[in-house]
Design an enzyme around this catalytic site. Structure first.
Site, mmCIF file in Angstrom:
data_model
loop_
_atom_site.group_PDB
_atom_site.id
_atom_site.type_symbol
_atom_site.label_atom_id
_atom_site.label_comp_id
_atom_site.label_asym_id
_atom_site.label_seq_id
_atom_site.Cartn_x
_atom_site.Cartn_y
_atom_site.Cartn_z
ATOM 1 N N TYR A 168 38.912 35.365 39.498
ATOM 2 C CA TYR A 168 40.040 36.181 39.027
ATOM 3 C C TYR A 168 40.899 36.530 40.243
ATOM 4 O O TYR A 168 40.512 37.351 41.070
ATOM 5 C CB TYR A 168 39.482 37.449 38.381
ATOM 6 C CG TYR A 168 40.466 38.282 37.578
ATOM 7 C CD1 TYR A 168 41.658 38.730 38.116
ATOM 8 C CD2 TYR A 168 40.171 38.638 36.267
ATOM 9 C CE1 TYR A 168 42.541 39.486 37.384
ATOM 10 C CE2 TYR A 168 41.039 39.413 35.519
ATOM 11 C CZ TYR A 168 42.222 39.832 36.081
ATOM 12 O OH TYR A 168 43.094 40.596 35.361
ATOM 13 N N ASP A 210 43.262 49.920 36.046
ATOM 14 C CA ASP A 210 44.226 49.756 34.966
ATOM 15 C C ASP A 210 45.439 50.659 35.113
ATOM 16 O O ASP A 210 45.335 51.828 35.488
ATOM 17 C CB ASP A 210 43.538 50.039 33.629
ATOM 18 C CG ASP A 210 42.467 49.014 33.327
ATOM 19 O OD1 ASP A 210 42.678 47.830 33.653
ATOM 20 O OD2 ASP A 210 41.415 49.393 32.777
ATOM 21 N N GLU A 239 39.563 38.027 27.215
ATOM 22 C CA GLU A 239 38.957 39.112 27.980
ATOM 23 C C GLU A 239 39.045 40.380 27.145
ATOM 24 O O GLU A 239 40.126 40.752 26.690
ATOM 25 C CB GLU A 239 39.685 39.299 29.315
ATOM 26 C CG GLU A 239 39.103 40.416 30.164
ATOM 27 C CD GLU A 239 39.915 40.669 31.433
ATOM 28 O OE1 GLU A 239 40.852 39.886 31.706
ATOM 29 O OE2 GLU A 239 39.632 41.668 32.113
#
Length: 257
Positions: free
Chosen positions: A170, A58, A47
């Protein structure tokens, strides 16, 4: 079936568990050799994050890497050019946010990604309710649009995510942003169990996987793991060889077959 899903299914069907490392594109440099080295460390897929000024998913480590990459002038096209230059046999999924895609134009971005050899794309701030046209544009180009399943989502929403995702699902292992955690709670296992009835896609756990032992634990119930901050922390420290050693440790913690 695209190259990303094929690779992850083959690992699962052989009785193994997939290892998918994350790297921030353009950090510490725009460097195809780093992608090749991570592939050689045993990645089933890689990724690659497109650095963005507002990376809402993030945590601190990846934010620091993204900030440095942006300060060095890294653009989305640079990241895609690096992927093209690397010319990996290992499938690559790009992680980006909605704004960079819209700014470039959805079709133009996906065309460039496809031409660079990108096999999958992950857009964490794209809700499944608004993903239909994006998914169709990805499918037209043979790029897997990977959707994220968050802990606590209702069964009907998990079913929709499972039905619409391509490549893999995911599974977000924890609440909050990316970043290594000391322990892997039961949230991830509950999420994977909740998704299983809805799909045969590989279910990979990411966000919070901080050590090979945690990866081994996750491999007991999931089809693989995505590891970002734990690896990126070594790069932030300037320890490229240490990052590659850790990547190999993660690979060894997960069964190949």
């Amino acid at each position: 079936m695209g190259a990303l899903e094929t690779a992850l299914r083959e690992r699962r069907d052989a009785g193994g568990r997939s290892f998918v490392p994350y790297l921030t594109g353009g950090f510490p440099a725009v460097d195809a050799t780093l992608l090749r080295a991570v592939a050689d460390a045993g990645a089933d897929a890689i990724e690659v994050g497109v650095p963005h000024s507002d990376p809402v998913m993030d945590g601190g480590v990846i934010q620091e890497a993204s900030t440095a990459a942006l300060a060095a002038g890294t653009r989305p096209s640079d990241v895609l050019a690096t992927i093209r230059e690397a010319a990996l046999d290992t499938p690559v999924a790009v992680m980006t946010y909605v704004n960079p895609v819209l700014r470039r134009g959805v079709e133009a971005f996906l065309d460039e990604a496809r031409d660079a050899g990108v096999a999958g794309i992950i857009v964490p701030d794209l809700p499944v309710d608004e993903a239909e046209s994006f998914d169709e544009a990805c499918a037209d180009r043979g790029v897997d649009a990977v959707l994220l399943a968050a802990p606590g989502a209702a069964p009907a929403r998990l079913a929709e995510i499972a039905a619409r995702s391509r490549g893999f699902v995911y599974c977000v292992a924890t609440y909050g942003v990316t970043g290594a955690r000391d322990t892997l709670g039961g949230i991830a296992e509950e999420l994977v169990s909740a998704l299983r009835p809805f799909t045969d896609l590989p279910l990979l756990v990411g966000v919070g996987i901080g050590s090979p032992d945690q990866a081994r634990d996750a491999g007991a119930f999931a089809d693989g793991v995505i590891v970002g901050s734990a690896l990126m922390a070594r790069l932030v420290q300037g320890d490229r060889e240490g990052m590659l050693d850790l990547a190999r440790d993660f690979r060894e913690a997960l069964p190949l077959a």
